[in-house]
Design a protein around this motif. Sequence first.
Motif, PDB file in Angstrom:
ATOM      1  N   ILE A   1      49.084  33.648  54.445  1.00  0.00           N
ATOM      2  CA  ILE A   1      48.581  32.553  55.371  1.00  0.00           C
ATOM      3  C   ILE A   1      48.370  33.546  56.904  1.00  0.00           C
ATOM      4  CG2 ILE A   1      49.023  30.811  56.149  1.00  0.00           C
ATOM      5  CD1 ILE A   1      48.048  30.588  53.262  1.00  0.00           C
ATOM      6  N   MET A   2      47.693  33.232  57.642  1.00  0.00           N
ATOM      7  CA  MET A   2      48.016  33.564  59.392  1.00  0.00           C
ATOM      8  C   MET A   2      46.845  32.722  59.719  1.00  0.00           C
ATOM      9  SD  MET A   2      47.402  36.574  60.729  1.00  0.00           S
ATOM     10  CE  MET A   2      47.923  36.399  61.786  1.00  0.00           C
ATOM     11  N   GLY A   3      47.717  31.932  60.208  1.00  0.00           N
ATOM     12  CA  GLY A   3      47.916  30.337  61.025  1.00  0.00           C
ATOM     13  C   GLY A   3      47.878  31.253  62.677  1.00  0.00           C
ATOM     14  N   GLY A   4      47.175  30.366  62.481  1.00  0.00           N
ATOM     15  CA  GLY A   4      47.415  29.969  64.873  1.00  0.00           C
ATOM     16  C   GLY A   4      46.178  29.140  65.557  1.00  0.00           C
ATOM     17  N   THR A   5      46.165  30.056  66.325  1.00  0.00           N
ATOM     18  CA  THR A   5      45.080  28.872  67.449  1.00  0.00           C
ATOM     19  C   THR A   5      43.765  29.538  67.343  1.00  0.00           C
ATOM     20  OG1 THR A   5      47.299  28.392  68.530  1.00  0.00           O
ATOM     21  CG2 THR A   5      45.563  27.325  69.461  1.00  0.00           C
ATOM     22  N   PHE A   6      44.065  30.559  67.642  1.00  0.00           N
ATOM     23  CA  PHE A   6      43.191  31.393  67.217  1.00  0.00           C
ATOM     24  C   PHE A   6      41.835  30.868  68.464  1.00  0.00           C
ATOM     25  CE2 PHE A   6      43.742  31.854  62.544  1.00  0.00           C
ATOM     26  CZ  PHE A   6      44.180  33.135  62.596  1.00  0.00           C
ATOM     27  N   ASP A   7      42.540  30.585  69.788  1.00  0.00           N
ATOM     28  CA  ASP A   7      41.610  30.681  70.682  1.00  0.00           C
ATOM     29  C   ASP A   7      41.497  31.314  72.113  1.00  0.00           C
ATOM     30  OD1 ASP A   7      40.466  28.331  72.164  1.00  0.00           O
ATOM     31  OD2 ASP A   7      41.955  27.288  72.702  1.00  0.00           O
ATOM     32  N   PRO A   8      40.394  32.357  71.176  1.00  0.00           N
ATOM     33  CA  PRO A   8      39.857  32.853  70.956  1.00  0.00           C
ATOM     34  C   PRO A   8      40.579  33.731  69.690  1.00  0.00           C
ATOM     35  CG  PRO A   8      39.309  34.476  72.157  1.00  0.00           C
ATOM     36  CD  PRO A   8      40.012  33.903  72.971  1.00  0.00           C
ATOM     37  N   ILE A   9      40.384  33.546  68.279  1.00  0.00           N
ATOM     38  CA  ILE A   9      40.705  34.428  67.168  1.00  0.00           C
ATOM     39  C   ILE A   9      40.004  36.071  67.688  1.00  0.00           C
ATOM     40  CG2 ILE A   9      38.569  34.688  65.776  1.00  0.00           C
ATOM     41  CD1 ILE A   9      40.331  34.850  63.147  1.00  0.00           C
TER      42      ILE A   9
ATOM     43  N   LEU B   1      48.377  41.459  48.951  1.00  0.00           N
ATOM     44  CA  LEU B   1      47.793  40.238  48.895  1.00  0.00           C
ATOM     45  C   LEU B   1      46.129  39.702  47.562  1.00  0.00           C
ATOM     46  CD1 LEU B   1      49.189  38.916  52.349  1.00  0.00           C
ATOM     47  CD2 LEU B   1      50.087  38.567  49.852  1.00  0.00           C
ATOM     48  N   ASP B   2      46.200  39.149  47.058  1.00  0.00           N
ATOM     49  CA  ASP B   2      44.823  39.064  46.431  1.00  0.00           C
ATOM     50  C   ASP B   2      43.999  38.302  47.426  1.00  0.00           C
ATOM     51  OD1 ASP B   2      45.592  38.893  43.955  1.00  0.00           O
ATOM     52  OD2 ASP B   2      46.757  38.233  44.585  1.00  0.00           O
ATOM     53  N   GLU B   3      44.847  37.506  48.002  1.00  0.00           N
ATOM     54  CA  GLU B   3      43.579  36.807  49.778  1.00  0.00           C
ATOM     55  C   GLU B   3      44.518  36.970  51.250  1.00  0.00           C
ATOM     56  OE1 GLU B   3      42.039  33.591  47.994  1.00  0.00           O
ATOM     57  OE2 GLU B   3      40.364  34.199  47.305  1.00  0.00           O
ATOM     58  N   VAL B   4      44.501  36.633  52.354  1.00  0.00           N
ATOM     59  CA  VAL B   4      44.167  35.898  53.480  1.00  0.00           C
ATOM     60  C   VAL B   4      43.706  35.291  54.232  1.00  0.00           C
ATOM     61  CG1 VAL B   4      45.782  36.836  55.715  1.00  0.00           C
ATOM     62  CG2 VAL B   4      45.245  38.182  54.205  1.00  0.00           C
ATOM     63  N   TRP B   5      44.368  33.700  53.705  1.00  0.00           N
ATOM     64  CA  TRP B   5      43.738  32.696  53.840  1.00  0.00           C
ATOM     65  C   TRP B   5      43.930  32.589  56.143  1.00  0.00           C
ATOM     66  CZ3 TRP B   5      44.871  28.631  50.644  1.00  0.00           C
ATOM     67  CH2 TRP B   5      44.483  29.182  49.419  1.00  0.00           C
ATOM     68  N   PHE B   6      42.946  33.017  56.506  1.00  0.00           N
ATOM     69  CA  PHE B   6      42.488  32.888  58.334  1.00  0.00           C
ATOM     70  C   PHE B   6      42.924  31.250  58.799  1.00  0.00           C
ATOM     71  CE2 PHE B   6      43.305  36.926  60.308  1.00  0.00           C
ATOM     72  CZ  PHE B   6      42.306  37.920  58.724  1.00  0.00           C
ATOM     73  N   MET B   7      43.768  30.407  58.913  1.00  0.00           N
ATOM     74  CA  MET B   7      43.878  28.915  59.356  1.00  0.00           C
ATOM     75  C   MET B   7      43.885  28.863  60.362  1.00  0.00           C
ATOM     76  SD  MET B   7      46.723  27.256  57.171  1.00  0.00           S
ATOM     77  CE  MET B   7      46.050  27.893  54.619  1.00  0.00           C
ATOM     78  N   PRO B   8      42.284  28.545  61.695  1.00  0.00           N
ATOM     79  CA  PRO B   8      43.229  28.009  63.182  1.00  0.00           C
ATOM     80  C   PRO B   8      43.925  26.340  62.272  1.00  0.00           C
ATOM     81  CG  PRO B   8      40.805  27.931  62.200  1.00  0.00           C
ATOM     82  CD  PRO B   8      41.292  27.738  61.003  1.00  0.00           C
TER      83      PRO B   8
END
Length: 416
Positions: free
Chosen positions: A18-26, A43-50
């Motif tokens: 889980i790659m969380g963040g505000t991503f403002d901007p990514i 990892l099977d997947e990385v979910w980028f989660m704003p």
Amino acid sequence: MKPDFQARESVIMGNIGIMGGTFDPIHNGHLMLGEQAWKEYQLDEVWFMPSGHPPHKNDRKVTDPGVRLAMTELAVRGKTGFICSDFEVRRNGSTYTSQTLKLLREAYPQHQFFFIIGADSLYEIEKWYEPDQVLSQAVFLAARREYEDAHPSMEKQIAILHNKYNADIRILHCEEMDISSEMLRERIAKGLSVSDYVPPEVFEFINNQGLYQEKDKSMIDDITELRNDLKEKLSPLRYEHTLSVSFICTALAMCYSFNLDQAELAGLLHDCAKHYGNEEIIKKCRKQDILLTDDELKAPVVLHAKYGAWLAEHKYNITDQEVINAIRWHTTGRPDMSLLEKIVFTADFIEPRRERAPDLLHIRSLAFTDLDECVYQILKNTLEYLESKGKFVDSVSNQAYAYYKQVHNEKKGETR
Ligand code: FE
Ligand code: FE
């Protein structure tokens, strides 16, 4: 209970970063961190989660979650193992990590989650909301960074957190990348490029949407002044139409990732010469040596577009040729129009105050799904109307119609 957000995630069961963040901007630093985690921990997947409404960023106005999600989607598109997740964006209220991890585990009990953090967070995590909850619900992957000064080493800090919270924290070995979203926002506000720091698609999106640019006060003043000027010159109905067109132009610009300021301006000015009568406009064109075609003299109603383009350039000091062209071609259209030309041409036809055209409901929805098809339908509709009334049709309109008819037929052929 499964929360009611759209799951875009794809593996049925697996190890999920889980790659969380505000991503403002990514930016590329986020992507590099995600990639390292994906490789190093298989990892099977990385979910980028704003984040939806980040609780700790209340001092600054964070960009709209939908916009940050759109940038994230563009940044990860086509990259193996990377998923853009709207899990947090769809939640209301502040989004705390402890809550997010709890909901993730409830929604996806089959997954093992690996929460990716920067090294800095290791030293701040105890100040997060419910740190015990945060640290017990996922494995933490902390990007490596050496602290020689005020902080204990990463290993020491990991041991402290492990002893206190039984946290499973592992080191993510990646190169330090000196990028932060804050730095990028500052660069853009200063008019500097960020093309080296974000994927090209994100760069284009930021530019088109005019994100992070300090809106020039003089520009806002100019638009207000322009509106006041048009209000004085145009009839009340024409002025209302002008505002509606400008509004729809910005909506279409949002839909097609076009620059909002250019769209707003072109919409405002498209009918700036509409208050002149036919004879008057012919005289004015002649006075300025604007070439008039035989067609235009036969149906001078289209001339307010040509003279309007001249006014925009010479009286309103518009130097943007795209805006001038969009005004120029808004009545007749022309073959192979630019995006802004299509936006203004379409907005003029579909703005909410227009009511009489047949098929308007369908054309309005097409505007936001297939702009070329929409232009085709508008031209078809207009030419049929003019012919039914025995009115003269400008040859440029006929050429535009032929062009967009071909586009329409080709598309139809493809879908068969
Ligand atoms: Fe017009
Ligand atoms: Fe108009």
